[in-house]
Write a protein that holds these residues in place. Structure first.
Motif, PDB file in Angstrom:
ATOM      1  N   SER A   1      -9.756  35.681 -27.232  1.00  0.00           N
ATOM      2  CA  SER A   1      -8.558  34.854 -27.037  1.00  0.00           C
ATOM      3  C   SER A   1      -7.385  35.336 -27.877  1.00  0.00           C
ATOM      4  O   SER A   1      -6.232  35.022 -27.579  1.00  0.00           O
ATOM      5  CB  SER A   1      -8.866  33.399 -27.383  1.00  0.00           C
ATOM      6  OG  SER A   1      -8.994  33.236 -28.782  1.00  0.00           O
ATOM      7  N   GLY A   2      -7.666  36.065 -28.949  1.00  0.00           N
ATOM      8  CA  GLY A   2      -6.608  36.497 -29.850  1.00  0.00           C
ATOM      9  C   GLY A   2      -6.200  35.446 -30.849  1.00  0.00           C
ATOM     10  O   GLY A   2      -5.301  35.673 -31.662  1.00  0.00           O
ATOM     11  N   ALA A   3      -6.858  34.280 -30.810  1.00  0.00           N
ATOM     12  CA  ALA A   3      -6.466  33.181 -31.698  1.00  0.00           C
ATOM     13  C   ALA A   3      -7.408  33.042 -32.889  1.00  0.00           C
ATOM     14  O   ALA A   3      -7.268  32.102 -33.661  1.00  0.00           O
ATOM     15  CB  ALA A   3      -6.437  31.869 -30.920  1.00  0.00           C
ATOM     16  N   TRP A   4      -8.348  33.956 -33.047  1.00  0.00           N
ATOM     17  CA  TRP A   4      -9.361  33.742 -34.087  1.00  0.00           C
ATOM     18  C   TRP A   4      -8.807  33.923 -35.494  1.00  0.00           C
ATOM     19  O   TRP A   4      -9.422  33.492 -36.461  1.00  0.00           O
ATOM     20  CB  TRP A   4     -10.567  34.640 -33.838  1.00  0.00           C
ATOM     21  CG  TRP A   4     -10.338  36.115 -33.983  1.00  0.00           C
ATOM     22  CD1 TRP A   4      -9.181  36.804 -33.807  1.00  0.00           C
ATOM     23  CD2 TRP A   4     -11.316  37.085 -34.348  1.00  0.00           C
ATOM     24  NE1 TRP A   4      -9.367  38.149 -34.024  1.00  0.00           N
ATOM     25  CE2 TRP A   4     -10.684  38.348 -34.358  1.00  0.00           C
ATOM     26  CE3 TRP A   4     -12.668  37.026 -34.654  1.00  0.00           C
ATOM     27  CZ2 TRP A   4     -11.352  39.520 -34.675  1.00  0.00           C
ATOM     28  CZ3 TRP A   4     -13.340  38.200 -34.961  1.00  0.00           C
ATOM     29  CH2 TRP A   4     -12.673  39.425 -34.972  1.00  0.00           C
ATOM     30  N   ARG A   5      -7.650  34.543 -35.637  1.00  0.00           N
ATOM     31  CA  ARG A   5      -7.050  34.663 -36.972  1.00  0.00           C
ATOM     32  C   ARG A   5      -6.378  33.364 -37.410  1.00  0.00           C
ATOM     33  O   ARG A   5      -6.213  33.117 -38.603  1.00  0.00           O
ATOM     34  CB  ARG A   5      -6.023  35.793 -36.993  1.00  0.00           C
ATOM     35  CG  ARG A   5      -6.633  37.166 -36.723  1.00  0.00           C
ATOM     36  CD  ARG A   5      -5.569  38.253 -36.811  1.00  0.00           C
ATOM     37  NE  ARG A   5      -6.109  39.554 -36.465  1.00  0.00           N
ATOM     38  CZ  ARG A   5      -6.723  40.361 -37.322  1.00  0.00           C
ATOM     39  NH1 ARG A   5      -6.850  39.983 -38.588  1.00  0.00           N
ATOM     40  NH2 ARG A   5      -7.195  41.527 -36.936  1.00  0.00           N
ATOM     41  N   ASP A   6      -5.958  32.555 -36.448  1.00  0.00           N
ATOM     42  CA  ASP A   6      -5.241  31.319 -36.765  1.00  0.00           C
ATOM     43  C   ASP A   6      -6.117  30.073 -36.592  1.00  0.00           C
ATOM     44  O   ASP A   6      -6.026  29.142 -37.382  1.00  0.00           O
ATOM     45  CB  ASP A   6      -4.002  31.190 -35.877  1.00  0.00           C
ATOM     46  CG  ASP A   6      -3.055  32.365 -36.037  1.00  0.00           C
ATOM     47  OD1 ASP A   6      -2.838  32.783 -37.187  1.00  0.00           O
ATOM     48  OD2 ASP A   6      -2.549  32.870 -35.017  1.00  0.00           O
ATOM     49  N   ALA A   7      -6.949  30.056 -35.538  1.00  0.00           N
ATOM     50  CA  ALA A   7      -7.778  28.880 -35.247  1.00  0.00           C
ATOM     51  C   ALA A   7      -9.061  28.931 -36.074  1.00  0.00           C
ATOM     52  O   ALA A   7     -10.142  29.261 -35.571  1.00  0.00           O
ATOM     53  CB  ALA A   7      -8.082  28.810 -33.752  1.00  0.00           C
TER      54      ALA A   7
END
Length: 579
Positions: free
Chosen positions: A536-542
């Motif tokens: 998803s590309g969101a694993w650094r923020d989520a």
């Protein structure tokens, strides 16, 4: 003989109970097993269901000191969709689903309205009266000076979509099936006149607005535009350069106008006598509402939080906060408000009381996914470990007991298996067959049994020379009986130790394969959750997406390690002696 087997099996249990750390690990592992077994009862949501929210979204236009403009989310008006809002001379009214009405005079407040039907449109007159219309022909007047309501009986039950005032005593309502009503509100006894549409094809009419000279425009489906001529008191069809459904129209006092519609449709005119011109939109989503000023500045709102602004050199996407679906605009003397929304996907929500572990990029509940993910992890862990021990123990027994050529062939096979790397081997299995739970278990078991075989073989080499084995051989016992009745009970502590260790190894191996995308499709696992977070590309923020499955993997493997720690005392007499 059976009692010796039972005694050998009971030793690991006693070792676990007598070791506090091992007992803690056993309790944690038992809790995770219970979570897997009762996952349908413990999960708060369907783990694959896309969760949606509905709220009375309110966004306000703000301008920073450097001149940059941004639309920011304010406190929602409620938990239902706001369909329309209007403002006139210091008073704003917003209408929503379920008969909800809100009043604005610098602050928003809910009004006690006598409706349950969804309210679709509102217009406020210069005299401070608001005409509200909605589903099923609902119409009502709200007098802001008295706070009173007057319900208006409709000629028929049709859904009404838009309303506008042509003067202080005359209002117009349009709706489905080309409904056009003119209301005379000069007296308490409201009279309603039905006007005929020149199209007569049963199309929905979605918007209405009037020029300063009393002429008006009605817009609707398939690019339909009706022009009202006050001289002959009738409508005629106006041809515009679009056949897309039109959703909203706004006209200024000097005739400047804006029409918006589906698939990014934008039509504008510079004055009452000017032609309507198609303008390029920076986004192709459905535009729900628009506003234009006398100087040509304009704003349009659309689905997914899209807001477009025009400032001389064309339309540009505005910076917005959130991706709420927007339905209407309300412009006051000092502020711009965008309101909505339809049901929207609750994407990447941090933990809340409804979603304990938050939601992923598709709005799916991560707590429920982690609960269900324990099933795959434990299934692969225990089933893979059982298969590993079954293969390894038998290979070790046979190699250690028969020795000679049999031992050489089996041990050289073990040496070859040590030279095969795990991830490439699993990748080849997936390519040869297809991703499935069986492939994951095979990938784990076909490589991991090698260590078990070497350990069991070394133990059997010692046991086969013991007096009780020689006595059994002299008594005429077969090789099969000697291996599984006399020798195997004595290696069971070592088997239990390896079983506990391999459970942890199998869980990590499954998580690794699933993280690499080689796990079973359409199945939920902890490694698969991490794989989706990475994609998803969101694993650094989520962080709420990555942390729970990682913690579950860690505590499961640690609990198994704590259990295996106590079993070492059973398998290794020297350690018992040191204790």
């Amino acid at each position: 003989m059976r009692s010796s087997i039972l005694k050998s099996a009971a030793e690991p249990a006693r070792a676990i109970v007598s070791d506090r750390i091992a007992l803690t690990g056993f309790i944690v592992l038992a809790a995770i097993v219970a979570m897997a077994l009762f996952a349908p009862l413990l999960a708060t949501h369907d783990p694959l269901h896309i969760n949606e929210l509905e709220e009375g979204t309110l966004m306000q236009r703000t301008q920073a000191e450097d001149g940059s403009v941004r639309w920011v989310l304010s406190e929602p008006l409620g938990d239902v969709t706001v369909y329309d809002a209007a403002w006139q001379d210091g008073v704003g009214i917003a209408v929503a689903r379920g008969g909800n009405v809100y009043r604005y005079d610098g602050q928003w407040a809910a009004l006690d309205a006598p409706f349950t039907e969804s309210l679709r449109a509102v217009a406020v007159s210069a005299a401070g009266r608001a005409l509200i219309v909605g589903e099923g022909g609902i119409m009502a007047l709200y007098d802001d000076t008295t706070g009173g309501w007057q319900q208006v009986d409709a000629p028929e039950s049709v859904d009404l979509h838009a309303v506008a005032w042509s003067d202080d005593d005359t209002a117009w309502v349009v709706g489905e099936e080309e409904t056009i009503w003119r209301l005379d509100l000069s007296t308490d006894a409201v009279s309603i006149e039905t006007l005929q549409s020149p199209v007569n094809r049963g199309l929905d009419l979605n918007g209405i607005a009037f020029d300063a000279d009393g002429s008006g425009l009605v817009i609707g489906e398939r690019g339909v535009v009706l022009q009202f001529d006050p001289d002959n008191d009738s409508f005629s069809l106006l041809r515009l350069p679009t056949n897309r459904t039109l959703n909203d129209i706004h006209l200024t006092a000097d005739g400047t106008g804006l029409i918006v519609g589906e698939r990014g449709t934008l039509l504008a005119r510079e004055g009452a006598d000017a032609d309507w011109v198609v303008e390029d939109a920076p986004d192709s989503r459905a535009i729900r509402a628009g506003w234009i000023g006398s100087e040509g500045e304009a704003i349009a709102v659309a689905r997914n939080g899209i807001i477009m602004e025009r400032h001389g050199d064309g339309w540009h996407l505005a910076s917005t906060q959130g991706a709420r679906h927007l339905r209407t605009l309300m412009v006051t003397e000092d502020h711009f408000y965008a309101l909505g929304s339809d049901r929207f996907v609750n994407r990447l929500s941090p933990p809340t009381s409804e979603h304990w572990f938050g939601t992923d990029h598709l709005g799916r509940d991560l707590y429920s996914q982690n609960v269900y993910g324990s099933r795959i992890a434990l299934l692969v862990g225990f089933l893979g470990a059982a298969l590993v021990v079954l293969i390894g123990a038998n290979v070790g027994l046979i190699a250690g007991y028969f020795r000679g050529r049999t031992e050489t062939v089996l041990m050289r096979t073990v040496d070859v298996m040590y030279g095969i790397p795990f991830e490439p081997f699993a990748l080849i299995l997936v390519l040869l067959f297809e991703p499935s739970l069986l492939i994951v278990i095979l990938a784990v078991s076909l490589l991991t049994w090698r260590t078990v075989a070497r350990l069991i073989r070394s133990q059997v080499l010692s046991l086969r020379e013991r007096p009780f084995v020689k006595a059994a051989r002299v008594a005429g016992a077969s090789d099969l009986r000697i291996m599984y009745i006399h020798i195997f009970p004595n290696v069971m502590p070592l088997v239990f130790l390896e079983l506990a260790i391999i459970v942890g190894v199998s869980i990590i191996a499954e998580a690794t394969l699933s993280f690499l995308g080689l796990g079973p499709p359409q199945s939920i696992s902890w490694g698969g959750i991490l794989h989706n977070a990475r994609l998803s590309g969101a694993w650094r923020d989520a962080w709420w997406w990555n942390l729970p499955p990682g913690i579950f993997i860690m505590i499961t493997v640690l609990s198994v390690f704590f259990i295996s720690r106590s079993l070492e005392l059973v398998a290794n007499p020297r350690l018992r002696a040191r204790r």
